[in-house]
Write a protein that holds these residues in place. Structure first.
Motif, PDB file in Angstrom:
ATOM      1  N   GLY A  11       0.778  -1.226   0.000  1.00 30.70           N
ATOM      2  CA  GLY A  11       0.000   0.000   0.000  1.00 30.70           C
ATOM      3  C   GLY A  11       0.809   1.275   0.000  1.00 30.70           C
ATOM      4  O   GLY A  11       0.283   2.354   0.330  1.00 30.70           O
ATOM      5  N   ARG A  12       2.073   1.199  -0.409  1.00 31.09           N
ATOM      6  CA  ARG A  12       2.930   2.379  -0.330  1.00 31.09           C
ATOM      7  C   ARG A  12       2.469   3.516  -1.237  1.00 31.09           C
ATOM      8  O   ARG A  12       2.758   4.681  -0.984  1.00 31.09           O
ATOM      9  N   LEU A  13       1.750   3.169  -2.325  1.00 31.14           N
ATOM     10  CA  LEU A  13       1.339   4.218  -3.260  1.00 31.14           C
ATOM     11  C   LEU A  13      -0.024   4.818  -2.940  1.00 31.14           C
ATOM     12  O   LEU A  13      -0.444   5.762  -3.608  1.00 31.14           O
ATOM     13  N   VAL A  14      -0.714   4.302  -1.944  1.00 29.00           N
ATOM     14  CA  VAL A  14      -2.024   4.852  -1.617  1.00 29.00           C
ATOM     15  C   VAL A  14      -1.939   6.348  -1.294  1.00 29.00           C
ATOM     16  O   VAL A  14      -2.730   7.146  -1.814  1.00 29.00           O
ATOM     17  N   PRO A  15      -0.983   6.803  -0.462  1.00 33.66           N
ATOM     18  CA  PRO A  15      -0.894   8.255  -0.230  1.00 33.66           C
ATOM     19  C   PRO A  15      -0.572   9.042  -1.500  1.00 33.66           C
ATOM     20  O   PRO A  15      -1.077  10.151  -1.684  1.00 33.66           O
ATOM     21  N   LEU A  16       0.243   8.473  -2.368  1.00 37.86           N
ATOM     22  CA  LEU A  16       0.592   9.176  -3.604  1.00 37.86           C
ATOM     23  C   LEU A  16      -0.633   9.342  -4.493  1.00 37.86           C
ATOM     24  O   LEU A  16      -0.846  10.403  -5.085  1.00 37.86           O
ATOM     25  N   ILE A  17      -1.457   8.299  -4.595  1.00 34.84           N
ATOM     26  CA  ILE A  17      -2.675   8.373  -5.395  1.00 34.84           C
ATOM     27  C   ILE A  17      -3.649   9.383  -4.796  1.00 34.84           C
ATOM     28  O   ILE A  17      -4.372  10.077  -5.516  1.00 34.84           O
ATOM     29  N   ASN A  18      -3.634   9.493  -3.489  1.00 35.85           N
ATOM     30  CA  ASN A  18      -4.573  10.382  -2.802  1.00 35.85           C
ATOM     31  C   ASN A  18      -3.984  11.755  -2.508  1.00 35.85           C
ATOM     32  O   ASN A  18      -4.272  12.342  -1.464  1.00 35.85           O
ATOM     33  N   ARG A  19      -3.194  12.282  -3.414  1.00 35.70           N
ATOM     34  CA  ARG A  19      -2.580  13.585  -3.159  1.00 35.70           C
ATOM     35  C   ARG A  19      -3.556  14.731  -3.388  1.00 35.70           C
ATOM     36  O   ARG A  19      -3.293  15.683  -4.131  1.00 35.70           O
ATOM     37  N   ALA A  20      -4.740  14.590  -2.792  1.00 33.00           N
ATOM     38  CA  ALA A  20      -5.643  15.710  -2.539  1.00 33.00           C
ATOM     39  C   ALA A  20      -6.273  16.379  -3.753  1.00 33.00           C
ATOM     40  O   ALA A  20      -6.946  17.369  -3.584  1.00 33.00           O
ATOM     41  N   HIS A  21      -6.072  15.888  -4.977  1.00 32.23           N
ATOM     42  CA  HIS A  21      -6.893  16.424  -6.061  1.00 32.23           C
ATOM     43  C   HIS A  21      -8.335  16.025  -5.756  1.00 32.23           C
ATOM     44  O   HIS A  21      -8.613  14.865  -5.460  1.00 32.23           O
ATOM     45  N   PRO A  22      -9.289  16.937  -5.798  1.00 32.16           N
ATOM     46  CA  PRO A  22     -10.617  16.637  -5.260  1.00 32.16           C
ATOM     47  C   PRO A  22     -11.402  15.580  -6.016  1.00 32.16           C
ATOM     48  O   PRO A  22     -12.260  14.927  -5.435  1.00 32.16           O
ATOM     49  N   ASP A  23     -11.157  15.396  -7.305  1.00 30.65           N
ATOM     50  CA  ASP A  23     -11.996  14.498  -8.085  1.00 30.65           C
ATOM     51  C   ASP A  23     -11.295  13.217  -8.520  1.00 30.65           C
ATOM     52  O   ASP A  23     -11.827  12.132  -8.393  1.00 30.65           O
ATOM     53  N   ALA A  24     -10.114  13.333  -9.080  1.00 31.45           N
ATOM     54  CA  ALA A  24      -9.390  12.158  -9.558  1.00 31.45           C
ATOM     55  C   ALA A  24      -7.932  12.532  -9.729  1.00 31.45           C
ATOM     56  O   ALA A  24      -7.608  13.691  -9.975  1.00 31.45           O
ATOM     57  N   PRO A  25      -7.023  11.568  -9.601  1.00 30.61           N
ATOM     58  CA  PRO A  25      -5.602  11.876  -9.779  1.00 30.61           C
ATOM     59  C   PRO A  25      -5.327  12.480 -11.144  1.00 30.61           C
ATOM     60  O   PRO A  25      -5.839  12.028 -12.168  1.00 30.61           O
ATOM     61  N   ALA A  26      -4.500  13.505 -11.172  1.00 30.08           N
ATOM     62  CA  ALA A  26      -4.252  14.232 -12.415  1.00 30.08           C
ATOM     63  C   ALA A  26      -3.525  13.392 -13.457  1.00 30.08           C
ATOM     64  O   ALA A  26      -3.557  13.710 -14.638  1.00 30.08           O
ATOM     65  N   PHE A  27      -2.855  12.317 -13.021  1.00 31.69           N
ATOM     66  CA  PHE A  27      -2.111  11.508 -13.990  1.00 31.69           C
ATOM     67  C   PHE A  27      -2.942  10.353 -14.525  1.00 31.69           C
ATOM     68  O   PHE A  27      -2.439   9.520 -15.279  1.00 31.69           O
ATOM     69  N   LEU A  28      -4.249  10.316 -14.202  1.00 29.11           N
ATOM     70  CA  LEU A  28      -5.089   9.203 -14.625  1.00 29.11           C
ATOM     71  C   LEU A  28      -5.077   8.968 -16.137  1.00 29.11           C
ATOM     72  O   LEU A  28      -4.984   7.819 -16.575  1.00 29.11           O
ATOM     73  N   PRO A  29      -5.168  10.009 -17.001  1.00 27.09           N
ATOM     74  CA  PRO A  29      -5.140   9.731 -18.446  1.00 27.09           C
ATOM     75  C   PRO A  29      -3.875   9.020 -18.917  1.00 27.09           C
ATOM     76  O   PRO A  29      -3.909   8.297 -19.920  1.00 27.09           O
ATOM     77  N   LEU A  30      -2.757   9.202 -18.221  1.00 25.67           N
ATOM     78  CA  LEU A  30      -1.528   8.512 -18.625  1.00 25.67           C
ATOM     79  C   LEU A  30      -1.666   7.006 -18.483  1.00 25.67           C
ATOM     80  O   LEU A  30      -0.981   6.243 -19.162  1.00 25.67           O
TER      81      LEU A  30
END
Length: 322
Positions: free
Chosen positions: A56-75
């Motif tokens: 689960g090390r990346l859970v905080p990285l994924i949840n870096r506070a963008h309100p709707d969805a992670p900004a790198f999702l389209p990548l």
């Protein structure tokens, strides 16, 4: 509200993508968009119990506070395959310049629980073009997928495909633009009058784990990606505790259930969206436990359930039911 530009040439190159990596990221992200999804509401509490300090090390990285969805999702979604495996999507992420991933992560971040020292170090490393940071992100996503979504992805993918089939029928009857206009009320489509030629096309990715709004942005190759909520989510849905996954692990439980219909190693990999070596490893461990039998058929092998394996599956039905 998303405003998405398109050229007339893009209308002939609209394609749909089923993205396990995109769903992993959206499902783990605890924002208002994900919390609106009935599927995610039932999937994540159970999946979260499988998250540990190791995977689960990346859970905080994924949840870096963008309100709707992670900004790198389209990548995570752009690509050539209509139904890429998780490994194929990771290969694409590996080929992404680290600084581009780091920039997207930094652009979508803010104060909140995602702001950890480790997440900050990873983003700095990515923006400095450090391959080690990119490897850490890829390895972390793989560990998280195996622990949470891998067993449920075949069921999720089947539901997504039903949405895509409906959209494709709309294209056949009324054209691509009519389908796009009715995709979601959150989108405004704006034609580009200066666009000539075939155009790069549009990638449309249905999402079960995000139901508040759509998300758009360029993929790694610059193609416009639109992530949209699936339609007709009022079907019955249950997600009981998965005792089989607790006993065997999510990956091996998925393999055992899939082998209710016998399969070769490559066929098993295709059904589950995993690599052939991973499918072979799972099958070997299950065979050693007396739950799977393997017979050679020419140059390939055929995996089937033993009587004990079949009884175990029958006593422990699917973790997600449609």
């Amino acid at each position: 509200m998303e405003t998405i530009d398109y050229g007339t040439g893009d209308l002939g190159r609209v394609r749909f993508v089923l993205s396990p990596l995109g769903h992993l990221i959206h499902g783990v992200h605890d924002g208002p968009c994900s919390r609106q999804s009935p599927w995610r509401q039932r999937w994540w509490p159970r999946a979260r119990r499988q998250v540990s300090l190791g995977n689960g090390r990346l859970v905080p990285l994924i949840n870096r506070a963008h309100p709707d969805a992670p900004a790198f999702l389209p990548l995570a979604i752009a690509g050539d395959a209509a139904a890429p495996t998780f490994e194929q999507e990771l290969d694409q992420l590996r080929a992404t310049p680290p600084h581009l991933l780091g920039y997207r992560l930094a652009a979508g971040s803010g104060p909140g629980p995602g702001r950890t020292d480790e997440a900050d170090r990873l983003i700095r490393g990515l923006r400095n073009q450090e391959d080690a940071s990119l490897r850490a992100v890829v390895d972390g996503l793989l560990a998280l997928y195996r622990a949470t979504l891998m067993a449920d992805w075949p069921t999720v993918a089947e539901r997504l495909q039903r949405d895509i089939s409906m959209r494709q029928r709309q294209i056949q009857r009324h054209g691509a633009l009519a389908m796009m206009t009715n995709l979601h009320s959150d989108i405004t489509w704006r034609p580009r009058t200066d666009a000539e030629g075939p155009g790069p096309g549009l990638i449309l990715a249905p999402c079960l784990f995000g139901q508040q709004r759509t998300h758009g942005g360029p993929g790694a190759d610059g193609t416009q990606v639109v992530i949209y909520p699936t339609a007709e989510l009022d079907e019955s849905y249950t997600a009981p505790d998965d005792h089989l996954a607790a006993l065997l692990g999510a990956g091996r439980a998925a393999v055992l259930r899939t082998l209710r219909v016998p399969a070769s190693t490559s066929g098993l990999a295709r059904r589950l969206g995993i690599s052939a070596p991973m499918a072979s490893t799972h099958a070997t461990l299950l065979r050693n436990a007396g739950l799977v039998s393997t017979t050679r058929d020419g140059k390939s092998v055929r995996h089937d359930l033993t009587a004990v394996g079949r009884q175990l599956v029958e006593l422990n039905p699917e973790g997600i039911e449609l």
